[in-house]
Design a protein around this motif. Sequence first.
Motif, PDB file in Angstrom:
ATOM      1  N   GLU A  49      57.972  54.746   1.131  1.00  0.00           N
ATOM      2  CA  GLU A  49      57.568  53.420   0.669  1.00  0.00           C
ATOM      3  C   GLU A  49      58.529  52.348   1.173  1.00  0.00           C
ATOM      4  O   GLU A  49      58.103  51.257   1.560  1.00  0.00           O
ATOM      5  CB  GLU A  49      57.498  53.407  -0.855  1.00  0.00           C
ATOM      6  CG  GLU A  49      56.359  54.253  -1.405  1.00  0.00           C
ATOM      7  CD  GLU A  49      56.432  54.466  -2.908  1.00  0.00           C
ATOM      8  OE1 GLU A  49      57.404  53.978  -3.545  1.00  0.00           O
ATOM      9  OE2 GLU A  49      55.529  55.135  -3.439  1.00  0.00           O
ATOM     10  N   GLU A  50      59.814  52.648   1.180  1.00  0.00           N
ATOM     11  CA  GLU A  50      60.805  51.684   1.668  1.00  0.00           C
ATOM     12  C   GLU A  50      60.656  51.442   3.172  1.00  0.00           C
ATOM     13  O   GLU A  50      60.823  50.314   3.641  1.00  0.00           O
ATOM     14  CB  GLU A  50      62.211  52.164   1.332  1.00  0.00           C
ATOM     15  CG  GLU A  50      62.500  52.122  -0.158  1.00  0.00           C
ATOM     16  CD  GLU A  50      63.815  52.781  -0.533  1.00  0.00           C
ATOM     17  OE1 GLU A  50      64.721  52.856   0.323  1.00  0.00           O
ATOM     18  OE2 GLU A  50      63.924  53.214  -1.689  1.00  0.00           O
ATOM     19  N   GLU A  52      57.802  51.670   4.835  1.00  0.00           N
ATOM     20  CA  GLU A  52      56.592  50.853   4.981  1.00  0.00           C
ATOM     21  C   GLU A  52      56.859  49.397   4.601  1.00  0.00           C
ATOM     22  O   GLU A  52      56.396  48.480   5.281  1.00  0.00           O
ATOM     23  CB  GLU A  52      55.451  51.418   4.139  1.00  0.00           C
ATOM     24  CG  GLU A  52      54.845  52.692   4.685  1.00  0.00           C
ATOM     25  CD  GLU A  52      54.134  52.518   6.022  1.00  0.00           C
ATOM     26  OE1 GLU A  52      53.754  51.380   6.394  1.00  0.00           O
ATOM     27  OE2 GLU A  52      53.954  53.536   6.710  1.00  0.00           O
ATOM     28  N   ALA A  53      57.613  49.196   3.529  1.00  0.00           N
ATOM     29  CA  ALA A  53      57.952  47.831   3.113  1.00  0.00           C
ATOM     30  C   ALA A  53      58.813  47.142   4.166  1.00  0.00           C
ATOM     31  O   ALA A  53      58.616  45.965   4.475  1.00  0.00           O
ATOM     32  CB  ALA A  53      58.663  47.856   1.761  1.00  0.00           C
ATOM     33  N   ASP A  57      57.903  43.743   6.230  1.00  0.00           N
ATOM     34  CA  ASP A  57      58.827  42.612   6.281  1.00  0.00           C
ATOM     35  C   ASP A  57      59.161  42.232   7.719  1.00  0.00           C
ATOM     36  O   ASP A  57      59.214  41.050   8.070  1.00  0.00           O
ATOM     37  CB  ASP A  57      60.127  42.940   5.541  1.00  0.00           C
ATOM     38  CG  ASP A  57      59.947  43.018   4.033  1.00  0.00           C
ATOM     39  OD1 ASP A  57      58.902  42.569   3.525  1.00  0.00           O
ATOM     40  OD2 ASP A  57      60.865  43.548   3.375  1.00  0.00           O
TER      41      ASP A  57
END
Length: 139
Positions: A49-50, A52-53, A57
Amino acid sequence: MDPEIAALAGTAGTTVVTLMVTNAWESARDGMVALWRRFQPARAEGIGEELEAGRADLLLARRAGDTESEAELTAEWQGRVRRFLLAQPEAADDLRRILDELNPSVPEDPGPERIRQQARASGSARIYQAGRDQHITGR
């Protein structure tokens, strides 16, 4: 800290962030998640998830012309991988294997190099600048 671990973490963080905006992104993400799943299974989903985030960004930052976000994201992932390797030094060989698999996906020629030159002269001074080869014939 072991210099080899620091170098490996630096390479891994840079590679992952570089690949976030390429066609090889899914392979990079999957490789990193698999690494965490093997050595820190409880954190693997969060790492995915990090990643992908971070990618989202970075894509937004590039659209906005924000050049500093990529450097910040790279430093963040270098630190994260370094901390991971300090906690799980036995993961270094697996990380090297993942990077070797991703390496052909990294463009060999990232494009023209940017060169910024500045010079000042006074009196009868001469300045010669070049971004590549330069041949000067004096009189």
